[in-house]
Design a protein around this motif. Structure first.
Motif, PDB file in Angstrom:
ATOM      1  N   LEU A 179      46.771  52.662  44.430  1.00 14.89           N
ATOM      2  CA  LEU A 179      47.265  53.847  44.072  1.00 14.89           C
ATOM      3  C   LEU A 179      46.409  54.562  43.336  1.00 14.89           C
ATOM      4  O   LEU A 179      46.106  55.827  43.262  1.00 14.89           O
ATOM      5  CB  LEU A 179      48.764  53.710  43.949  1.00 14.89           C
ATOM      6  N   TYR A 180      46.011  53.986  42.315  1.00 15.58           N
ATOM      7  CA  TYR A 180      45.254  54.628  41.307  1.00 15.58           C
ATOM      8  C   TYR A 180      43.838  55.086  41.857  1.00 15.58           C
ATOM      9  O   TYR A 180      43.410  56.140  41.593  1.00 15.58           O
ATOM     10  CB  TYR A 180      44.914  53.630  40.191  1.00 15.58           C
ATOM     11  N   CYS A 181      43.248  54.449  42.664  1.00 14.70           N
ATOM     12  CA  CYS A 181      42.090  54.741  43.259  1.00 14.70           C
ATOM     13  C   CYS A 181      42.046  55.803  44.266  1.00 14.70           C
ATOM     14  O   CYS A 181      41.397  56.650  44.301  1.00 14.70           O
ATOM     15  CB  CYS A 181      41.516  53.564  44.005  1.00 14.70           C
ATOM     16  N   HIS A 182      43.509  56.138  44.667  1.00 17.52           N
ATOM     17  CA  HIS A 182      43.700  57.154  45.642  1.00 17.52           C
ATOM     18  C   HIS A 182      43.577  58.667  44.797  1.00 17.52           C
ATOM     19  O   HIS A 182      43.364  59.697  45.508  1.00 17.52           O
ATOM     20  CB  HIS A 182      44.944  56.698  46.382  1.00 17.52           C
ATOM     21  N   GLN A 183      43.839  58.333  43.589  1.00 19.52           N
ATOM     22  CA  GLN A 183      43.880  59.442  42.664  1.00 19.52           C
ATOM     23  C   GLN A 183      42.454  60.241  42.723  1.00 19.52           C
ATOM     24  O   GLN A 183      42.427  61.545  42.295  1.00 19.52           O
ATOM     25  CB  GLN A 183      44.575  59.368  41.294  1.00 19.52           C
ATOM     26  N   MET A 184      41.477  59.147  42.740  1.00 24.41           N
ATOM     27  CA  MET A 184      40.261  59.644  42.824  1.00 24.41           C
ATOM     28  C   MET A 184      39.553  60.255  43.738  1.00 24.41           C
ATOM     29  O   MET A 184      38.285  60.871  43.878  1.00 24.41           O
ATOM     30  CB  MET A 184      39.114  58.452  42.208  1.00 24.41           C
ATOM     31  N   SER A 214      40.029  49.799  52.364  1.00 19.02           N
ATOM     32  CA  SER A 214      40.915  49.363  51.512  1.00 19.02           C
ATOM     33  C   SER A 214      40.324  48.925  50.297  1.00 19.02           C
ATOM     34  O   SER A 214      39.106  48.489  50.325  1.00 19.02           O
ATOM     35  CB  SER A 214      41.526  47.997  52.290  1.00 19.02           C
ATOM     36  N   PHE A 215      40.710  49.557  49.243  1.00 21.52           N
ATOM     37  CA  PHE A 215      40.155  49.405  47.697  1.00 21.52           C
ATOM     38  C   PHE A 215      40.145  48.114  47.313  1.00 21.52           C
ATOM     39  O   PHE A 215      39.477  47.750  46.493  1.00 21.52           O
ATOM     40  CB  PHE A 215      40.835  50.547  46.804  1.00 21.52           C
ATOM     41  N   LEU A 216      41.037  47.285  48.128  1.00 20.61           N
ATOM     42  CA  LEU A 216      41.052  45.836  47.678  1.00 20.61           C
ATOM     43  C   LEU A 216      39.871  44.974  48.183  1.00 20.61           C
ATOM     44  O   LEU A 216      39.560  43.871  47.911  1.00 20.61           O
ATOM     45  CB  LEU A 216      42.276  45.409  47.993  1.00 20.61           C
ATOM     46  N   SER A 217      39.173  45.678  49.417  1.00 26.93           N
ATOM     47  CA  SER A 217      38.251  45.043  50.072  1.00 26.93           C
ATOM     48  C   SER A 217      36.888  45.521  49.613  1.00 26.93           C
ATOM     49  O   SER A 217      35.780  45.444  50.571  1.00 26.93           O
ATOM     50  CB  SER A 217      38.362  44.823  51.501  1.00 26.93           C
ATOM     51  N   ALA A 273      31.260  49.128  41.425  1.00 27.35           N
ATOM     52  CA  ALA A 273      30.719  49.872  40.380  1.00 27.35           C
ATOM     53  C   ALA A 273      30.459  51.170  40.508  1.00 27.35           C
ATOM     54  O   ALA A 273      30.519  51.604  39.547  1.00 27.35           O
ATOM     55  CB  ALA A 273      29.315  48.896  40.525  1.00 27.35           C
ATOM     56  N   GLY A 274      30.461  51.685  41.590  1.00 27.06           N
ATOM     57  CA  GLY A 274      30.062  52.904  41.866  1.00 27.06           C
ATOM     58  C   GLY A 274      31.257  53.797  41.292  1.00 27.06           C
ATOM     59  O   GLY A 274      31.416  54.704  40.865  1.00 27.06           O
ATOM     60  N   LEU A 275      32.533  53.284  41.678  1.00 26.90           N
ATOM     61  CA  LEU A 275      33.741  53.832  41.418  1.00 26.90           C
ATOM     62  C   LEU A 275      34.206  53.506  39.607  1.00 26.90           C
ATOM     63  O   LEU A 275      34.971  53.909  39.239  1.00 26.90           O
ATOM     64  CB  LEU A 275      34.984  53.453  42.180  1.00 26.90           C
ATOM     65  N   GLY A 276      33.432  52.607  39.095  1.00 28.66           N
ATOM     66  CA  GLY A 276      33.757  51.866  37.868  1.00 28.66           C
ATOM     67  C   GLY A 276      34.248  52.957  36.771  1.00 28.66           C
ATOM     68  O   GLY A 276      35.169  52.912  36.319  1.00 28.66           O
ATOM     69  N   PRO A 277      33.208  53.573  36.425  1.00 24.98           N
ATOM     70  CA  PRO A 277      33.665  54.514  35.125  1.00 24.98           C
ATOM     71  C   PRO A 277      35.049  55.481  35.357  1.00 24.98           C
ATOM     72  O   PRO A 277      35.681  55.394  34.381  1.00 24.98           O
ATOM     73  CB  PRO A 277      32.569  55.512  35.021  1.00 24.98           C
ATOM     74  N   LYS A 278      34.997  56.089  36.372  1.00 26.67           N
ATOM     75  CA  LYS A 278      36.178  57.058  36.654  1.00 26.67           C
ATOM     76  C   LYS A 278      37.454  55.956  36.643  1.00 26.67           C
ATOM     77  O   LYS A 278      38.607  56.247  36.009  1.00 26.67           O
ATOM     78  CB  LYS A 278      36.194  57.641  37.854  1.00 26.67           C
ATOM     79  N   LEU A 279      37.403  54.837  37.381  1.00 24.45           N
ATOM     80  CA  LEU A 279      38.524  54.010  37.571  1.00 24.45           C
ATOM     81  C   LEU A 279      38.856  53.484  35.951  1.00 24.45           C
ATOM     82  O   LEU A 279      40.081  53.462  35.638  1.00 24.45           O
ATOM     83  CB  LEU A 279      38.407  52.621  38.481  1.00 24.45           C
ATOM     84  N   ARG A 280      37.799  53.043  35.167  1.00 23.70           N
ATOM     85  CA  ARG A 280      38.223  52.456  33.920  1.00 23.70           C
ATOM     86  C   ARG A 280      38.757  53.493  33.185  1.00 23.70           C
ATOM     87  O   ARG A 280      39.771  53.319  32.294  1.00 23.70           O
ATOM     88  CB  ARG A 280      36.785  52.055  33.449  1.00 23.70           C
ATOM     89  N   ALA A 281      38.524  54.842  33.296  1.00 27.75           N
ATOM     90  CA  ALA A 281      38.937  55.999  32.612  1.00 27.75           C
ATOM     91  C   ALA A 281      40.597  56.015  32.725  1.00 27.75           C
ATOM     92  O   ALA A 281      41.071  56.300  31.879  1.00 27.75           O
ATOM     93  CB  ALA A 281      38.232  57.099  32.622  1.00 27.75           C
TER      94      ALA A 281
END
Length: 685
Positions: free
Chosen positions: A396-401, A317-320, A327-335
């Motif tokens: 849902l946004y994280c799922h796009q990655m 779960s991306f919430l956990s 932090a590893g997912l940070g740059p793409k998520l921030r974009a």
């Protein structure tokens, strides 16, 4: 004794107070082109409007609306009323029939058809009119309604949802299911129709839960929201609920407050996400994942695990996530957050208070497959609605990655189904270029004409198989005693007296489901003549007509005139030096071949284009070729099928066929390589 007819220009018509017999002769000389049937209809229409001689009254509905009628008309149209009015019934003696439970609106339609054989054909009344026609024995009207229902079920998605809603109200699950099955053939149109607003919540849930409800998922969400807002508006008008008022831009910004945290500048986001390359923030095309959109734009898509080393389990779960993982997912998520925020700045969203709308939607909202909606759709439509919690949006946004292989393996994301829908039909965009004709012999040989271009939409069903024919460019081969070879599949041959070019083949697509008929065809260009006296005519370009693949006519060689005439859309071969006028062939869809110097021979005609509208093929664009220059597609600029020459025996260019799934963007390109059609199945696209 034989019956006598009144003179055609006179009919019995409206009542005149000045005439004792109540009959006025009405001249119809002002309408000389009206048929006898139309005249009869006009007479009965006047009769229906004139109640002076009516001998029957229908008292309809709880409001007891009185409708005057004529017994002889109803007795000839309705078997039930004929029996009722010809016997010793109370209604016969009283001249009045009471129908307290019937609808006055429907009876108006029955009477209109009884007198004139016409009615309004309103989709909202169709099933009611059919029910009444069956119940009261109006056989002709029942048949008309049956034909109308069949027509709607076979090709009117904008009206079929109205029929479905009526079937639900009438507790007719058979018609409802038939209507839904028809709607799934063009789900996008059905979702945009006004009829979907008339469904009750259970029926809407059934529709959007069905795997066949396949279109861009954001369109499903929009339809669900539109239905909910309409339900709220109805309830509010009746004083039973809150108003579906719009929220302010500030409220929407607040709903997106999670986007404002830790967002780097545009330059920093570009640097971290793509190593300094360009990162586009415009919304992706509807229905595309980020990876597919990146491929469409010719850019490299870098999966998250290649950007950073964070190891995220597939079922996590991306919430956990831990701080290190986030932090590893940070740059793409921030974009992606930045993309969402930019999209929001340019969107104007009006919706109800989320809690009120969620209560109205209930389980229907849960039936939307939000993981199938791309980042742009989440940003522009889902997020501003406030219907999902911020935590759900983040997930849902994280799922796009997530890479494709991992993304499709998940059954649910944020509590919503991630199962792909199974379309009943795939909407294809088919682009075709006919092949060009060849030039004639000698250095001054006249150029062949280019093939034409055509683009259409076609809905491919699972049990259909398409055969794709790519036209071969015209030839000017063989010896001087043999006609040139025919370009595949249907170009006309050039003559061998001072050799002329053959016509280019037609590019076309046939359908197994439609008995092998041609769905769409692009005409080939005509062949050019030789630059010499005694030249033969140029070959005709291949073409199609009436669902058939035609044949281009052969260039004339002072003999065999019958062989010069093309068939079923194929261009005619050019006339030879003795019979021609030294003119270019006619340009239909493919361009006509030119005529060389020092000859009166004519170039071959271009072939015709064709679209099988009865199979639901929709013409998007068509460009007729007018010269040897290859025709460019009006959308992509791609060109093909140019004419050969001018010059000595220059071959025409081959045609081209491109078939694209309009929803997924998957594309198949077909070029001429051998004289066999390519086969395309539902699974291929």
């Amino acid at each position: 004794m034989a019956a006598t007819a009144e003179p055609e220009e006179w009919v019995r018509g409206e009542h005149s107070e000045d005439e004792d017999d109540g009959v006025q002769q009405v001249p119809l000389e002002s309408e000389p082109h009206v048929t006898n049937h139309a005249k009869t209809v006009a007479v009965f229409k006047r009769l229906m409007a004139d109640d002076k001689f009516a001998d029957l009254v229908l008292v309809v509905g709880p409001t007891k609306q009185r409708m005057a009628a004529h017994k002889f008309v109803l007795m000839t149209r309705s078997t039930v009323l004929r029996s009722m009015l010809s016997g010793e019934w109370r209604e016969t003696k009283a001249g009045e029939i009471s129908l307290p439970e019937d609808s006055p609106e429907v009876w108006k339609e029955l009477l209109a058809h009884a007198y004139t054989s016409k009615w309004s054909n309103a989709p909202s009344l169709l099933l009611d009119v059919k029910d009444y026609a069956d119940r009261y024995g109006f056989g002709d009207l029942a048949d008309d309604c049956g034909e109308r229902i069949s027509a709607m079920l076979s090709g009117e998605p904008e009206n079929v949802m109205t029929m479905a809603a009526k079937a639900v109200a009438m507790a007719n699950p058979v018609i409802r299911d038939l209507a839904f099955s028809s709607a799934f053939l063009n789900t996008a149109t059905a979702l945009r129709s006004e009829g979907i607003l008339r469904l009750d919540r259970d029926a809407l849930l059934t529709f959007v839960s069905d795997p066949r409800c396949a279109t861009d998922e954001v369109d499903v969400f929009r339809a669900v929201v539109r239905w909910g807002l309409n339900q709220m508006a109805i309830a509010h008008a009746e004083g039973k609920g809150p108003s579906p008022i719009g929220r302010s831009k500030e409220d929407l910004e607040a709903a997106y407050s999670f986007l404002s945290h830790d967002i780097p500048g545009r330059a920093e986001a570009q640097e971290k996400c793509v190593g300094g390359g360009e990162l586009e923030f415009e919304p992706a095309a509807r229905g595309s994942s980020l990876a597919r959109e990146a491929r469409r734009r010719g850019k490299a898509f870098i999966p998250p695990h290649e950007m950073h080393s964070a190891d995220v389990p597939d079922d996590a779960s991306f919430l956990s996530l831990t701080d290190a993982q986030m932090a590893g997912l940070g740059p793409k998520l921030r974009a992606m957050r930045l993309r969402a925020k930019d999209t929001l700045q340019h969107s104007v969203v009006q919706t109800a208070e989320p809690a009120d709308l969620r209560e109205v939607l209930g389980e229907v909202l849960d039936a939307v497959r939000f993981p199938l909606i791309d980042a742009a759709g989440l940003a522009a439509d889902v997020g501003p609605s406030g219907l999902l919690a911020p935590e759900q949006l983040v997930e849902l946004y994280c799922h796009q990655m997530v890479p494709f292989s991992e993304a499709w393996a998940r059954k649910t994301v944020a509590g919503f189904s991630n199962e792909p829908r199974a379309p009943v039909a795939k909407l294809l965009t088919i682009s075709l270029w006919g092949a060009g004709g060849a030039s004639g012999k000698h250095s001054g040989g006249a150029a062949g004409g280019a093939g034409g271009y055509i683009r259409v939409h076609y809905k491919l069903l699972p049990d259909d198989r398409l055969s794709v024919y790519v036209g071969e460019g015209g030839l000017a081969d063989n010896s001087d005693s043999v006609m040139t070879s025919a370009a595949w599949p249907n170009g006309g041959k050039g003559g061998y007296n001072y050799k002329t070019g053959s016509g280019g083949g037609s590019s076309l697509v046939t359908s197994e489901l439609h008995d092998g008929k041609v769905l769409v065809g692009a005409g080939g260009g005509g062949g050019g003549t030789a630059a010499h006296s005694w030249s033969s005519g140029g070959g005709g370009g291949g073409g199609c007509k009436d669902g058939k693949m035609g044949q281009g006519g052969h260039g004339q060689m002072r003999t065999a005139e019958a062989l010069r005439i093309g068939s079923d859309g194929g261009g005619n071969g050019g006339k030879d030096d003795s019979n021609g006028s030294g003119s270019a062939g006619e340009s239909s869809h493919g361009a006509g071949g030119l005529s060389g110097s020092s000859t009166n021979a004519n170039g071959g005609d271009g072939g015709e284009a064709f679209v099988l509208e009865s199979a639901g093929v929709v013409l998007l664009s068509k460009i007729n070729a007018t010269s040897a220059g290859a025709v460019a597609c009006d959308e992509s600029g791609k060109s093909a099928g140019g004419g050969g020459g001018p010059g000595d025996c220059k071959r025409g260019s081959h045609g081209l066929v491109i078939i694209e799934n309009s929803a997924s963007g998957k594309r198949l390109k077909f070029e001429f390589s051998e004289k066999e059609p390519a086969v395309v199945c539902f699974e291929d696209l």
